[in-house]
Scaffold this active site. Structure first.
Site, PDB file in Angstrom:
ATOM      1  N   THR A 176       7.685   0.088   3.997  1.00 21.77           N
ATOM      2  CA  THR A 176       7.961   1.527   3.683  1.00 21.77           C
ATOM      3  C   THR A 176       9.396   1.619   2.793  1.00 21.77           C
ATOM      4  OG1 THR A 176       6.685   2.589   5.501  1.00 21.77           O
ATOM      5  CG2 THR A 176       8.609   4.006   4.820  1.00 21.77           C
ATOM      6  N   PHE A 215       0.768  -1.146   0.185  1.00 24.59           N
ATOM      7  CA  PHE A 215      -0.091  -0.052   0.100  1.00 24.59           C
ATOM      8  C   PHE A 215       0.830   1.382  -0.047  1.00 24.59           C
ATOM      9  CE2 PHE A 215       0.849  -0.141   4.652  1.00 24.59           C
ATOM     10  CZ  PHE A 215       0.734   1.148   4.838  1.00 24.59           C
ATOM     11  N   LYS A 216       1.990   1.024   0.369  1.00 26.00           N
ATOM     12  CA  LYS A 216       2.782   2.530   0.666  1.00 26.00           C
ATOM     13  C   LYS A 216       3.233   2.834  -0.689  1.00 26.00           C
ATOM     14  CE  LYS A 216       3.964   1.181   5.193  1.00 26.00           C
ATOM     15  NZ  LYS A 216       5.052   0.733   6.070  1.00 26.00           N
ATOM     16  N   ASP A 217       3.204   2.161  -1.883  1.00 26.86           N
ATOM     17  CA  ASP A 217       3.580   2.684  -3.176  1.00 26.86           C
ATOM     18  C   ASP A 217       2.432   3.760  -3.547  1.00 26.86           C
ATOM     19  OD1 ASP A 217       5.770   0.804  -3.928  1.00 26.86           O
ATOM     20  OD2 ASP A 217       4.122  -0.645  -4.233  1.00 26.86           O
TER      21      ASP A 217
END
Length: 461
Positions: free
Chosen positions: A142, A109-111
């Site tokens: 991250t 999700f950090k993309d």
């Protein structure tokens, strides 16, 4: 839109300065002076927008010092790297909606935030003719997302600290196989909290921070939280019809950044009925919500390593609002944490917390059972972090509610846990299979701030 510190030590600054500072000079975190409101009419007008179009509508309300055409180009470039046309698609399985946030370059999700932040950094640096040395800590995702967000970008070096041997093998290889000249991985013999403490110490040394042009890529950087607000709005639009139906979001979290983005969306006017904060055995946030107990404890290694955190850095942003924007109260709370290892709260404050959140802690057995049972019943494979959120949603949120569970990583990133749960390996995407034969580069160090500082200085030259 201007930004201020949670600790009250700086005058309000514009968005671009907030991005470049990351952490305020007084050690506080940056927040907007106010939150723009989204009306029901605006929400319904956004129903036909693509993800990049919606991202522009949301983000532009917080940014007034980047020309709209330039901001739109930065957003479009950021989400062109995703493999799914919807960027963050929503699927329904077994009575819950799954918001898939793993279609970016590193399958996490950090993309979503770090592709945007990397492009914003490069844009501002080119405009100002400056160099930036990013220093960050990661419990897994991250680091790789940040590295892929800035690899090869002009004017940027990146130093990422991760706990040696305590990320998944795929997470480690996604970081250490990036051998671009501007990328530097540091594996620390210790925990994520050791890594995060050293990063905070480097940023707290204002002379060092200024001399070596340090920048933050962790979720202490407001631009990351802002980019994550978008997918709450996107998911709400996908699971509702015309109107203002409230939605419940279940968020697996350790550092409080992802769920704080949901809190921001709610403050903006998104109809969110409940934010469910789901933790693993490292449950300081669950203890806080359910018992008013925000006290430090040792970090336990789990099947969901990205959540193996005790000190949640974004928690300070929420405290600022909980305390009625009282910076002195925030400073006192963190002084108490430093001296006594805990923060205490009044009954009135805890009543507000429980209006904002509910929470559950999910252990290893429950995580494995949820992966196995969900796969058997639906054929849909969850990674262990997502399974924490799904288990909590099925246990705590009513079945007639619109329940959206954030899927924070592709299951193949945590193949050992998945195989333990279902008795077979997770299908491996080509992007992960390709890592096996790639060369790696990484420095392994003790949790020694002076050694890390010397490495950074020696590398920059």
């Amino acid at each position: 839109m201007r930004y201020l510190s949670t600790r009250g030590g700086i005058q309000p600054i514009p968005f671009k300065d907030a991005v470049m500072m990351g952490l305020a000079t007084d050690g506080g975190l940056l927040l907007p002076e106010s939150y723009p409101r989204i009306t029901p009419e605006q929400l319904n007008a956004w129903r036909g927008l693509s993800y990049p179009e919606l991202a522009f509508e949301v983000i532009s309300r917080f940014v007034d010092d980047i020309p709209p055409a330039d901001l739109k180009a930065l957003i479009d470039r950021s989400y062109a790297t995703f493999t799914h046309p919807a960027v963050t698609p929503v699927v329904k399985e077994n009575g819950v909606y799954i918001l898939e946030l793993f279609h970016g370059l590193t399958l996490a999700f950090k993309d979503v935030a770090l592709q945007f932040l990397g492009n914003v950094f490069e844009y501002i640096l080119a405009e100002r003719g400056q160099i930036l040395n990013i220093v960050g800590a990661t419990s897994g995702d991250t680091g790789s997302a940040a590295i892929h967000g800035v690899r090869g970008k002009k004017g940027i070096n990146i130093f990422i600290l991760h706990p040696y041997g305590k990320t998944s093998p795929v997470q480690a290889r996604q970081m250490t196989t990036v051998t671009d000249a501007n990328v530097h991985n540091i594996a620390i013999r210790g925990t994520f909290d050791d890594c995060q403490d050293m990063v905070k110490a480097l940023f707290g040394d204002l002379e060092f921070k200024e001399k070596y042009a340090l920048g933050a890529v962790n979720s202490i950087n407001w631009a990351r939280v802002l980019a994550q607000v978008v997918y709450y709005v996107y998911a709400w639009l996908r699971v509702t019809e015309e109107g203002t139906a409230p939605v419940c979001f279940s968020v697996p979290t350790g550092n409080f950044g992802d769920i704080f983005a949901g809190y921001v969306a709610k403050r903006m006017g998104l109809p969110i009925e409940k934010l469910l904060l789901a933790t693993n055995e490292n449950n300081i946030l669950t203890r806080f919500v359910n018992q008013g107990d925000y006290s430090l404890a040792g970090v336990v290694s789990t099947l969901s390593p990205s959540m193996d955190i005790q000190v949640a850095s974004n928690f300070e942003r929420y405290l600022f609002h909980l305390y009625g924007e009282d910076s002195a109260r925030v400073r006192a709370a963190f002084a108490e944490l430093k001296t006594k290892g805990r923060i205490t709260f009044s009954d009135e404050e805890m009543e507000q917390v429980r209006r904002d959140f509910c929470s559950a802690s999910v252990d290893e057995g429950q995580t494995l059972d949820t992966i196995g049972r969900f796969y058997k019943e639906t054929g849909y494979l969850l990674d262990p972090h997502t399974a924490v959120g799904v288990h909590a949603a099925l246990e705590l949120l009513p079945g007639d509610a619109l329940r959206v569970c954030l899927a924070t990583a592709h299951p193949a990133k945590f193949g050992e846990a998945v195989e333990k749960a279902i008795g077979a390996p997770a299908p491996v995407p080509a992007a992960i299979a390709a890592l096996a034969g790639m060369p790696t580069r990484c420095e392994v160090m003790d949790a020694d701030l002076s050694a890390v500082r010397a490495f950074i200085v020696g590398t920059i030259g």
